[in-house]
Scaffold this motif. Structure first.
Motif, PDB file in Angstrom:
ATOM      1  N   LYS A  91       0.847  -1.199   0.000  1.00  0.00           N
ATOM      2  CA  LYS A  91       0.000   0.000   0.000  1.00  0.00           C
ATOM      3  C   LYS A  91       0.886   1.254   0.000  1.00  0.00           C
ATOM      4  O   LYS A  91       1.590   1.525  -0.940  1.00  0.00           O
ATOM      5  CB  LYS A  91      -0.955  -0.029   1.191  1.00  0.00           C
ATOM      6  N   ASN A  92       0.871   2.009   1.100  1.00  0.00           N
ATOM      7  CA  ASN A  92       1.656   3.258   1.152  1.00  0.00           C
ATOM      8  C   ASN A  92       3.013   3.068   1.818  1.00  0.00           C
ATOM      9  O   ASN A  92       3.664   4.044   2.190  1.00  0.00           O
ATOM     10  CB  ASN A  92       0.868   4.334   1.913  1.00  0.00           C
ATOM     11  N   ALA A 276       7.445   5.046   5.311  1.00  0.00           N
ATOM     12  CA  ALA A 276       6.148   5.648   4.996  1.00  0.00           C
ATOM     13  C   ALA A 276       6.404   7.063   4.500  1.00  0.00           C
ATOM     14  O   ALA A 276       7.556   7.499   4.379  1.00  0.00           O
ATOM     15  CB  ALA A 276       5.246   5.647   6.225  1.00  0.00           C
ATOM     16  N   GLN A 277       5.338   7.801   4.229  1.00  0.00           N
ATOM     17  CA  GLN A 277       5.496   9.138   3.673  1.00  0.00           C
ATOM     18  C   GLN A 277       6.246  10.075   4.612  1.00  0.00           C
ATOM     19  O   GLN A 277       7.101  10.847   4.201  1.00  0.00           O
ATOM     20  CB  GLN A 277       4.123   9.728   3.332  1.00  0.00           C
TER      21      GLN A 277
END
Length: 301
Positions: A91-92, A276-277
């Motif tokens: 996913k992210n 992650a971001q």
């Protein structure tokens, strides 16, 4: 008089605006801290889920089961050759799993009276003074006799009175020791040592070195050899079944007996990096292939 009143009113207005700005700034700072805490908590939760998934994959691996059943050096080498770097996208999240032999590096806490001369010889070749070995030994109280506990030759614990002293527990712990040595002796040579290629850390100073995976720097320290000789032995990784395969000199054989070594250690060092971001996590642990058990877990966020 009117001008004076206007000036006072203006000053009060300015102070009021400043107070509002400070309050808003402080509020935003608290929101950012709360947001960062929330992100860290979320990352910790995601890391624990990914860790469980990785453990389940390892426990269910047919390849690892065959290695455990057959005590196969060749199968272990093949597995590690293919599993050194595994990138995943979830996913992210970006996840990188790397698996190495747990026996490729030397636990720094294996330093003892029997092999201290070899540690000293290695660091002296790197132009590091003998005081450095003394400082390391002072941080390994667990390995000393009770009457040696408080005999400190350096000012390390005067400078860092809360520093853990039973054993060197982590790379960060060693970094504090190295910074002290640099400041105390002004010896810039300490910066030239690639400690990541040489040491692991932790309480288990009896962990073995798998000679089929030992890093070149580890060979150089254990044998008291030249860098070229150590690199020659490292190039032969995966091909050693017994001592005769190493073609060691008598002196090298003697030096090697001062360390715990093997030609087959079914133990893995696993590292999971999760990106992650706005956050990052790193999970490290060891995995025993035969018992299907993970241990010495460490998480950094």
């Amino acid at each position: 008089m009117r001008l004076q009143k206007n000036a006072i009113a203006l000053l009060i207005t300015i102070l009021f605006v400043m107070l509002i700005s400070l309050s808003i700034g402080y509020g935003l700072m608290q929101v950012q801290k709360a947001s960062k805490t929330l992100q860290d908590e979320q990352m910790l939760y995601q890391s624990s889920i990914i860790l469980e998934d990785v453990l389940e994959i390892l426990r269910g691996s047919v390849e690892l089961q065959n290695i455990a059943n057959n005590d196969s050096r060749d199968d272990l080498f093949l597995f590690l050759s293919n599993a050194a770097y595994i990138p995943l996208t979830l996913k992210n999240l970006k996840v990188i799993v790397s698996i190495r032999s747990a026996g490729e590096k030397l636990n720094i806490n294996a330093l003892n009276k029997k092999n201290s001369a070899l540690f000293s010889h290695y660091f002296q070749k790197q132009m590091i003074g003998s005081a450095y070995i003394t400082i390391l030994q002072e941080c390994m109280r667990k390995n000393q006799a009770p009457n040696e506990y408080n005999n400190y030759a350096s000012a390390l614990f005067d400078r860092h009175p809360r520093l853990f002293r039973d054993y060197i527990a982590s790379k960060k712990h060693l970094g504090i020791i190295n910074d002290f040595y640099l400041q105390e002796y002004g010896d810039e040579n300490i910066k030239n040592i690639d400690f990541d290629e040489l040491f692991v850390y932790g309480e288990d100073n009896n962990s073995v070195i798998d000679l089929n995976y030992a890093k070149a720097a580890v060979w150089e320290l254990m044998l008291g050899s030249s860098k070229e000789r150590a690199e020659e032995l490292y190039r032969g990784r995966g091909s050693y079944a017994s001592l005769k395969d190493l073609h060691l000199s008598e002196n090298e054989k003697l030096n090697l007996t001062k360390f715990r070594t093997t030609f087959f250690a079914p133990l893995l060092a696993v590292e999971i990096k999760i990106v992650a971001q706005k956050s990052f996590a790193e999970v490290r642990f060891y995995y025993d292939i035969k018992s299907k058990r993970g241990y010495d877990f460490a998480v950094e966020i």
